[in-house]
Design a protein around this motif. Structure first.
Motif, PDB file in Angstrom:
ATOM      1  N   ALA A   1      29.629  60.052  92.322  1.00 16.57           N
ATOM      2  CA  ALA A   1      30.470  61.236  92.098  1.00 16.57           C
ATOM      3  C   ALA A   1      30.623  62.080  93.355  1.00 16.57           C
ATOM      4  N   VAL A   2      29.804  61.771  94.356  1.00 13.68           N
ATOM      5  CA  VAL A   2      29.813  62.575  95.584  1.00 13.68           C
ATOM      6  C   VAL A   2      30.461  61.769  96.689  1.00 13.68           C
ATOM      7  N   GLY A   3      31.435  62.325  97.335  1.00 16.49           N
ATOM      8  CA  GLY A   3      31.936  61.626  98.516  1.00 16.49           C
ATOM      9  C   GLY A   3      33.372  61.179  98.472  1.00 16.49           C
ATOM     10  N   GLY A   4      34.026  61.347  97.321  1.00  9.41           N
ATOM     11  CA  GLY A   4      35.477  61.197  97.322  1.00  9.41           C
ATOM     12  C   GLY A   4      36.048  59.800  97.269  1.00  9.41           C
ATOM     13  N   LYS A   5      35.191  58.769  97.118  1.00  5.79           N
ATOM     14  CA  LYS A   5      35.774  57.423  96.980  1.00  5.79           C
ATOM     15  C   LYS A   5      36.103  57.193  95.513  1.00  5.79           C
ATOM     16  N   THR A   6      37.323  56.781  95.233  1.00  5.12           N
ATOM     17  CA  THR A   6      37.738  56.513  93.856  1.00  5.12           C
ATOM     18  C   THR A   6      38.175  55.058  93.766  1.00  5.12           C
ATOM     19  N   GLY A   7      38.354  54.537  92.567  1.00  3.59           N
ATOM     20  CA  GLY A   7      38.901  53.189  92.529  1.00  3.59           C
ATOM     21  C   GLY A   7      38.660  52.425  91.251  1.00  3.59           C
TER      22      GLY A   7
ATOM     23  N   MET B   1      38.718  47.160  94.673  1.00  3.27           N
ATOM     24  CA  MET B   1      39.737  46.734  95.631  1.00  3.27           C
ATOM     25  C   MET B   1      40.890  47.741  95.726  1.00  3.27           C
ATOM     26  N   LEU B   2      41.161  48.466  94.639  1.00  2.33           N
ATOM     27  CA  LEU B   2      42.211  49.480  94.666  1.00  2.33           C
ATOM     28  C   LEU B   2      41.557  50.849  94.602  1.00  2.33           C
ATOM     29  N   GLY B   3      41.955  51.732  95.471  1.00  2.00           N
ATOM     30  CA  GLY B   3      41.317  53.048  95.408  1.00  2.00           C
ATOM     31  C   GLY B   3      41.875  54.022  96.421  1.00  2.00           C
ATOM     32  N   THR B   4      41.366  55.228  96.351  1.00  2.00           N
ATOM     33  CA  THR B   4      41.831  56.301  97.236  1.00  2.00           C
ATOM     34  C   THR B   4      40.615  57.119  97.678  1.00  2.00           C
ATOM     35  N   PHE B   5      40.825  57.949  98.672  1.00  2.00           N
ATOM     36  CA  PHE B   5      39.815  58.958  99.005  1.00  2.00           C
ATOM     37  C   PHE B   5      40.312  60.266  98.391  1.00  2.00           C
TER      38      PHE B   5
END
Ligand SMILES: NC(=O)c1ccc[n+]([C@@H]2O[C@H](COP(=O)([O-])OP(=O)(O)OC[C@H]3O[C@@H](n4cnc5c(N)ncnc54)[C@H](O)[C@@H]3O)[C@@H](O)[C@H]2O)c1
Length: 338
Positions: free
Chosen positions: A122-128, A137-141
């Motif tokens: 939940a910390v750090g902004g990596k989504t996907g 493989m698919l994601g955003t910051f």
């Protein structure tokens, strides 16, 4: 009880807040996302506006994101609307991913409910989401505007999942928090028994550590790569066991032992530090030897998403709170995997 901790991460625009379950159940959002194991933390009113997904990694695909986005459209959410994700890393990653896509980005807040998601996902902004057999493989910051941490939610978490998060806490301690390392070494039984004060201290220390790194390098162009200690080896183990037989945490623990062995062989760490790393992993009962084919593991490492320009980079421990990022000769990799 008052909120006892608030940590701001200015670059990523995130705020970490400590709350109680009752406060979480009173939080207002325009849409809630949970899974069938975490919907228990929603109030009846929250449930009425919630997307409830199946639990676990198998739900982490685009169809779940479409479900969230579909509901957002149905409720006529706009860019100022807030989506609140309540769950483990899977729910956190997918909720933030959906929020980053919806109208090119609406507000998102996360309530992580597993140890792994509190100290890491939940910390750090990596989504996907996963795509086919490719993990994340698919994601955003897209950092959440607020991460609400409530260690009380961990009381219902199965021990296997708790250990999964503990491996990441050990990683953080080795990389950058010697006091956390001592805490994990000296209070093993109390931590395994989830002593609330110790768990809270551990979570806060991990979040501070990761938050500081993400502040410096949100997009993993530099120092953030260090967070992958144990992951290049570990990912290969997860991959050849189909991402089910061995949990992420178990694989990371095994991977940290392999990274330590490589560092010892290269002379990057001395035997006493190597023994310390192995001792803490053994104290938490992680399995450090598996009988898998070295060729298969090496092949799986070749598919790691973190490979850049065809080069495999390994994060190795280099002493207390120190690491190095390096390539390794295949011969050495074979030796330590064998
Ligand atoms: N974004 C990042 O930086 C980042 C970092 C690490 C991991 N991740 C991702 O996180 C995911 C793994 O997260 P996870 O380990 O939390 O898995 P998860 O979200 O699948 O949760 C594990 C299981 O615990 C259940 N659960 C959650 N909270 C519970 C609670 N309080 N009580 C009882 N059951 C509960 C879930 O329903 C699920 O069955 C992976 O998809 C991984 O890629 C992301």
């Amino acid at each position: 009880m008052d909120i006892i901790q608030t940590i701001h991460f200015p670059t990523t625009d995130s705020v970490l807040t400590r709350a109680l379950p009752v406060e979480v159940s009173q939080m207002k959002a325009d849409l809630y996302v949970a899974d069938t194991n975490t919907e228990q933390f929603l109030s009846p009113e929250q449930k009425e506006r919630a997307v409830i997904l199946p639990p676990g990694e198998s739900a982490k695909h685009f169809a779940s994101v479409e479900q969230i986005v579909g509901r957002a459209l149905e409720y006529k959410l706009d860019r100022t609307s807030l989506i609140l994700g309540i769950g483990g890393g899977v729910i956190c990653d997918m909720t933030a991913f959906a929020a980053s896509l919806y109208m090119r980005g609406c507000r998102v807040e996360l309530v992580p409910t597993t140890l792994l998601s509190m100290v890491d996902a939940a910390v750090g902004g990596k989504t996907g989401v996963d795509y086919g057999t490719y993990k994340n493989m698919l994601g955003t910051f897209y950092p959440a505007q607020r991460v609400i941490i409530c260690p009380e939610f961990l009381t219902t978490l199965p021990q296997k999942e708790f250990l999964c998060g503990l491996a990441e806490a050990i990683k953080s301690a080795l990389l950058g928090d010697r006091e956390l390392l001592e805490l994990l070494e000296n209070k093993t039984q109390a931590i395994l028994a989830r002593d609330p004060e110790l768990v809270e201290e551990m979570v806060i220390r991990c979040v501070r550590f990761k938050g500081a790194i993400v502040e410096e390098d949100l997009r993993e162009s530099g120092v953030r790569a260090s967070l992958n200690l144990g992951h290049t080896f570990g990912h290969a183990l997860e991959s050849i066991t189909g991402f089910t037989a061995v949990s992420h945490g178990e694989a990371v623990a095994w991977g940290m032992a392999k990274a330590a062995k490589a560092a010892l062989k290269r002379g990057d760490i001395d035997k006493s530090y190597f023994d310390r790393i192995i001792a803490i992993l053994e104290a938490y009962d992680y399995r450090l030897e598996y009988d898998f084919s070295v060729d298969e593991l090496i092949d799986a490492m070749g598919h790691d998403k973190k490979i850049q320009a065809g080069k495999k980079r390994y994060i190795l421990p280099a002493g207390l709170e120190k690491h190095l990022i390096t390539e390794l000769d295949e011969e050495l990799v074979r030796e330590i995997l064998g």
